[in-house]
Design a protein around this motif. Structure first.
Motif, short mmCIF file in Angstrom:
data_model
loop_
_atom_site.label_atom_id
_atom_site.label_comp_id
_atom_site.label_asym_id
_atom_site.label_seq_id
_atom_site.Cartn_x
_atom_site.Cartn_y
_atom_site.Cartn_z
N GLY A 9 12.40 0.83 6.08
CA GLY A 9 11.52 -0.33 5.95
C GLY A 9 10.41 0.02 4.96
N ARG A 10 9.45 -0.86 4.82
CA ARG A 10 8.32 -0.56 3.94
C ARG A 10 7.04 -1.15 4.53
NH1 ARG A 10 6.43 -4.71 4.32
NH2 ARG A 10 6.63 -6.64 3.15
N VAL A 11 5.93 -0.51 4.14
CA VAL A 11 4.65 -1.13 4.43
C VAL A 11 3.92 -1.22 3.10
CG1 VAL A 11 3.42 1.05 4.98
CG2 VAL A 11 2.62 -1.11 5.92
N GLY A 15 -2.10 -4.90 -2.74
CA GLY A 15 -1.40 -5.65 -3.78
C GLY A 15 -0.52 -6.70 -3.10
N GLU A 16 -1.19 -7.65 -2.44
CA GLU A 16 -0.44 -8.63 -1.65
C GLU A 16 -0.41 -9.98 -2.36
OE1 GLU A 16 1.88 -7.81 0.54
OE2 GLU A 16 0.36 -6.94 1.85
N HIS A 17 0.76 -10.59 -2.36
CA HIS A 17 0.97 -11.88 -3.02
C HIS A 17 0.64 -11.78 -4.51
CE1 HIS A 17 2.23 -14.39 0.32
NE2 HIS A 17 1.46 -13.62 1.07
N THR A 18 1.05 -10.68 -5.11
CA THR A 18 0.90 -10.51 -6.56
C THR A 18 2.26 -10.29 -7.22
OG1 THR A 18 0.55 -8.16 -6.17
CG2 THR A 18 -1.43 -9.50 -6.48
N ASP A 19 3.29 -9.94 -6.43
CA ASP A 19 4.55 -9.54 -7.08
C ASP A 19 5.24 -10.68 -7.79
OD1 ASP A 19 5.42 -10.73 -4.65
OD2 ASP A 19 6.97 -9.22 -4.26
N TYR A 20 5.16 -11.90 -7.22
CA TYR A 20 5.92 -13.01 -7.84
C TYR A 20 5.20 -13.59 -9.06
CZ TYR A 20 3.14 -15.27 -4.13
OH TYR A 20 2.15 -15.65 -3.26
N THR A 21 4.04 -13.02 -9.42
CA THR A 21 3.46 -13.36 -10.73
C THR A 21 3.43 -12.11 -11.63
OG1 THR A 21 1.26 -13.13 -9.70
CG2 THR A 21 2.09 -15.36 -10.05
N PRO A 141 11.34 -18.20 -2.10
CA PRO A 141 11.26 -17.56 -3.43
C PRO A 141 10.45 -16.27 -3.44
CG PRO A 141 9.71 -19.37 -3.30
CD PRO A 141 10.42 -19.34 -1.98
N THR A 142 10.88 -15.30 -2.62
CA THR A 142 10.12 -14.06 -2.50
C THR A 142 10.22 -13.22 -3.77
OG1 THR A 142 12.07 -13.19 -1.38
CG2 THR A 142 10.23 -13.82 0.01
N GLY A 143 9.25 -12.31 -3.92
CA GLY A 143 9.21 -11.43 -5.09
C GLY A 143 10.11 -10.23 -4.92
N ILE A 144 9.84 -9.19 -5.73
CA ILE A 144 10.75 -8.04 -5.78
C ILE A 144 10.16 -6.77 -5.15
CG2 ILE A 144 10.00 -7.09 -8.02
CD1 ILE A 144 13.10 -6.91 -8.66
N MET A 145 8.92 -6.88 -4.65
CA MET A 145 8.25 -5.68 -4.13
C MET A 145 9.06 -4.95 -3.07
SD MET A 145 4.64 -5.27 -2.13
CE MET A 145 4.90 -6.53 -0.89
N ASP A 146 9.53 -5.70 -2.07
CA ASP A 146 10.12 -5.04 -0.89
C ASP A 146 11.40 -4.30 -1.26
OD1 ASP A 146 8.04 -6.26 0.42
OD2 ASP A 146 9.22 -8.02 0.92
N THR A 188 8.64 -15.54 10.53
CA THR A 188 9.60 -15.61 9.44
C THR A 188 8.93 -16.32 8.29
OG1 THR A 188 11.65 -16.59 8.68
CG2 THR A 188 10.61 -17.66 10.57
N LEU A 189 9.27 -15.93 7.06
CA LEU A 189 8.69 -16.63 5.92
C LEU A 189 9.41 -17.94 5.65
CD1 LEU A 189 7.97 -13.65 3.49
CD2 LEU A 189 6.38 -14.84 5.01
N VAL A 190 10.61 -18.11 6.27
CA VAL A 190 11.34 -19.37 6.12
C VAL A 190 10.51 -20.46 6.80
CG1 VAL A 190 13.47 -20.62 6.66
CG2 VAL A 190 13.56 -18.18 6.15
N THR A 297 -0.52 -6.89 6.24
CA THR A 297 0.41 -6.35 5.24
C THR A 297 1.64 -7.23 5.17
OG1 THR A 297 1.66 -4.40 4.53
CG2 THR A 297 1.44 -4.73 6.91
N GLY A 298 2.18 -7.41 3.96
CA GLY A 298 3.37 -8.24 3.79
C GLY A 298 3.00 -9.70 3.55
N GLY A 299 3.96 -10.57 3.80
CA GLY A 299 3.80 -11.99 3.48
C GLY A 299 2.71 -12.69 4.28
N GLY A 300 2.43 -12.19 5.49
CA GLY A 300 1.36 -12.79 6.29
C GLY A 300 1.87 -13.83 7.27
C1 GLA Z 1 6.87 -10.77 1.32
C2 GLA Z 1 7.79 -10.91 0.10
C3 GLA Z 1 7.28 -10.04 -1.05
C4 GLA Z 1 5.80 -10.25 -1.33
C5 GLA Z 1 4.98 -10.21 -0.04
C6 GLA Z 1 3.53 -10.59 -0.26
O1 GLA Z 1 6.96 -9.47 1.83
O2 GLA Z 1 9.11 -10.55 0.41
O3 GLA Z 1 8.05 -10.30 -2.20
O4 GLA Z 1 5.58 -11.45 -2.01
O5 GLA Z 1 5.52 -11.06 0.97
O6 GLA Z 1 2.89 -9.63 -1.02
#
Ligand code: GLA
Length: 331
Positions: A9-11, A15-21, A141-146, A188-190, A297-300
């Protein structure tokens, strides 16, 4: 062929909510794993999970991963659809990553499945492939960080990732810093406001250009109050990641903690992805002697908070270690 794969997993430290920009993030892969054991071969993907009542059984050609059943099969189907593997996999999965808790259990599942199915290629392409798989399967539309954190983890290091260049710079986690994760609530982010935030950032970029290059004064020039708040968060958060990396490098843990807590306040007030329970926990943590700082931490909208502490400070929560990324253990 017999295969065993582990995917951590990851923590995210900051740098939250910055990956998709295309901004900066600093997560680490953690010592909680999803493990796959089974045999590669045949023309189906068949998996049982100790955490799911129903197994999954998928063909190798899938057009609509979002329709797969049971629901957890969609994440696997997304990988199969994007990867188009030549061979299937029959096996079992177990995990000690809490599911739906914001520690990327679904991304560990996807990166792990790709490796179990014989993925060969670069880590960046693996992250891209599993990001597309996630977006297709969940519709979010999640980003690529995880995916990148899980695929490229380095033992003992946090990862300074530029989500535009897709560069990963491992930064040592100082020995006298403990990273503690506390679970708050399943989520869930859904169906969450995550997709709204992505859309708001796109609207911001239509006004001031790429957020990853924007300054605070660009953000302040936005007249719409909500879009201005979102832009102020992202521009300051990118600066905080840079400053945090510097603080870790120089061992200034007080400053590192201050930046983390500032990041939480920004998510609470400007980006509005925290919850009252998370805010309470962060406030209590920050008032505890030995805690340098804490944040969601994470999407919130639930999930976990992370605290940076002197070793041995907190008795509640998981002390996590930075570990290597997902890999095939035996093949
Ligand atoms: C989720 C998404 C990530 C990122 C975070 C917020 O974990 O999967 O891509 O956007 O939220 O930083």
């Amino acid at each position: 062929m017999s295969v065993r794969v582990v995917a951590p997993g990851r923590v995210n430290l900051i740098g939250e909510h910055t990956d998709y920009t295309g901004g900066l993030v600093m997560p680490m892969a953690i010592d909680r794993y999803t493990e796959f054991k089974g045999d590669r071969g045949g023309d189906r993907v068949q998996l049982r999970s100790f955490d799911e009542p129903d197994p999954l059984d998928l063909p190798l050609h899938i057009d609509h991963p979002e329709l797969a059943e049971p629901a957890w099969a969609r994440y696997v189907a997304g990988v199969v659809a994007e990867m188009r593997p030549e061979e299937g996999f029959v096996g079992r999965i177990s995990t000690d990553i809490p599911i739906g808790a914001g520690l990327s259990s679904s991304h560990a599942l996807q990166v792990g499945v790709a490796l179990a199915l014989g993925y060969r290629g670069s880590i960046i392409e693996l992250a891209r492939l599993t990001q597309r798989a996630e977006n297709r399967a969940s519709g979010v539309p999640t980003g690529i960080m995880d995916q990148l954190a899980i695929a490229s983890g380095v033992r003992g290091h946090a990862l300074l990732i530029d989500c535009d260049a897709l560069s990963v710079e491992p930064i040592p986690v100082p020995d006298d810093l403990e990273v503690v994760v506390q679970f708050i609530a399943h989520r869930t982010l859904v169906g969450s406001e995550y997709a709204d935030r992505v859309a708001e950032c796109r609207a911001v970029e239509a006004i001031i250009g790429p957020l990853r290059e924007a300054t605070e004064s660009d953000a302040r020039s936005i007249t719409d109050p909500v879009l201005r708040m979102r832009a102020l968060h992202v521009t300051a958060e990118n600066q905080r990641v840079r400053a945090f990396a510097e603080a870790l490098r120089s061992g200034d843990l007080v400053d590192a903690g201050r930046l983390v807590t500032e990041g939480h306040d920004s998510l609470r007030l400007l980006y509005e992805t925290s919850t009252p329970v998370m805010d309470d926990v962060v406030q209590r943590l920050c008032a505890t002697p030995g805690v340098y700082g804490a944040r969601m931490t994470g999407g919130g909208f639930g999930g976990c908070v992370v605290a940076l502490t002197e070793p041995g400070t907190l008795s509640h929560g998981w002390v996590v270690q930075a570990v290597d990324g997902a890999h095939v253990v035996e093949a």
